[in-house]
Design a protein around this motif. Structure first.
Motif, PDB file in Angstrom:
ATOM      1  N   THR A   1      -8.739  12.425 -10.432  1.00 45.55           N
ATOM      2  CA  THR A   1      -9.921  11.720 -10.922  1.00 45.55           C
ATOM      3  C   THR A   1      -9.840  10.280 -10.458  1.00 45.55           C
ATOM      4  O   THR A   1      -8.865   9.591 -10.722  1.00 45.55           O
ATOM      5  N   VAL A   2     -10.862   9.850  -9.734  1.00 40.18           N
ATOM      6  CA  VAL A   2     -10.936   8.498  -9.197  1.00 40.18           C
ATOM      7  C   VAL A   2     -11.971   7.727 -10.014  1.00 40.18           C
ATOM      8  O   VAL A   2     -13.038   8.246 -10.336  1.00 40.18           O
TER       9      VAL A   2
ATOM     10  N   GLY B   1      -2.413  -4.081 -10.280  1.00 43.12           N
ATOM     11  CA  GLY B   1      -3.324  -4.032  -9.151  1.00 43.12           C
ATOM     12  C   GLY B   1      -2.592  -4.010  -7.823  1.00 43.12           C
ATOM     13  O   GLY B   1      -1.620  -4.714  -7.616  1.00 43.12           O
ATOM     14  N   GLN B   2      -3.063  -3.181  -6.901  1.00 41.85           N
ATOM     15  CA  GLN B   2      -2.442  -3.098  -5.582  1.00 41.85           C
ATOM     16  C   GLN B   2      -3.018  -4.116  -4.615  1.00 41.85           C
ATOM     17  O   GLN B   2      -2.327  -4.605  -3.742  1.00 41.85           O
ATOM     18  N   LEU B   3      -4.309  -4.389  -4.746  1.00 40.29           N
ATOM     19  CA  LEU B   3      -4.970  -5.324  -3.868  1.00 40.29           C
ATOM     20  C   LEU B   3      -5.482  -6.497  -4.676  1.00 40.29           C
ATOM     21  O   LEU B   3      -6.088  -6.311  -5.733  1.00 40.29           O
ATOM     22  N   PRO B   4      -5.257  -7.717  -4.212  1.00 35.93           N
ATOM     23  CA  PRO B   4      -5.759  -8.877  -4.966  1.00 35.93           C
ATOM     24  C   PRO B   4      -7.281  -8.890  -4.962  1.00 35.93           C
ATOM     25  O   PRO B   4      -7.911  -8.501  -3.985  1.00 35.93           O
TER      26      PRO B   4
ATOM     27  N   PHE C   1      -3.822   5.006  -5.665  1.00 38.35           N
ATOM     28  CA  PHE C   1      -4.709   5.754  -4.771  1.00 38.35           C
ATOM     29  C   PHE C   1      -5.855   4.859  -4.346  1.00 38.35           C
ATOM     30  O   PHE C   1      -6.600   4.347  -5.180  1.00 38.35           O
ATOM     31  N   LEU C   2      -5.984   4.647  -3.063  1.00 42.10           N
ATOM     32  CA  LEU C   2      -7.091   3.868  -2.520  1.00 42.10           C
ATOM     33  C   LEU C   2      -8.091   4.843  -1.925  1.00 42.10           C
ATOM     34  O   LEU C   2      -7.837   5.461  -0.887  1.00 42.10           O
TER      35      LEU C   2
ATOM     36  N   ASP D   1      -7.696   0.726  -8.063  1.00 37.89           N
ATOM     37  CA  ASP D   1      -6.493   0.917  -7.258  1.00 37.89           C
ATOM     38  C   ASP D   1      -5.688   2.137  -7.712  1.00 37.89           C
ATOM     39  O   ASP D   1      -4.754   2.538  -7.022  1.00 37.89           O
ATOM     40  N   TRP D   2      -6.030   2.688  -8.859  1.00 38.73           N
ATOM     41  CA  TRP D   2      -5.265   3.788  -9.434  1.00 38.73           C
ATOM     42  C   TRP D   2      -6.188   4.950  -9.779  1.00 38.73           C
ATOM     43  O   TRP D   2      -7.356   4.760 -10.078  1.00 38.73           O
TER      44      TRP D   2
END
Length: 92
Positions: free
Chosen positions: A7-8, A85-88, A36-37, A21-22
């Protein structure tokens, strides 16, 4: 371990869709928050044979939710149980 369902989540603030990001992944050993991107194919080279049914890329369900609710939806409470967070990003 196999991924059975993913589930995104996405945020549609201001009419622009921003994926979280998840994702939530249901696996053969249980449910977990997974980095997951969405729509990520390759960093260095184009993908020639992308298979959207591959368990590493598949998206089974998409849910709209405010990204500020990620702690509640992915962790079941107010404590972060994933890596953040993976990406700022700024704003939402």
């Amino acid at each position: 371990m196999s991924i059975l369902k993913r589930t995104v989540f996405y945020d549609k603030a201001g009419g622009i869709i921003r994926f979280w990001d998840w994702a939530l992944a249901t696996t053969t050993i249980g449910v977990c928050a997974e980095p997951f991107l969405a729509n990520s194919r390759s960093i260095d080279a184009p993908v020639i044979n992308f298979d959207p049914t591959d368990e590493c890329a598949r998206i089974d369900e998409m849910k709209e939710a405010d990204v500020r609710q990620s702690l509640l939806l992915l962790s079941g409470g107010n404590h972060r149980l994933h890596g953040g967070g993976q990406l700022p990003r700024t704003g939402r």
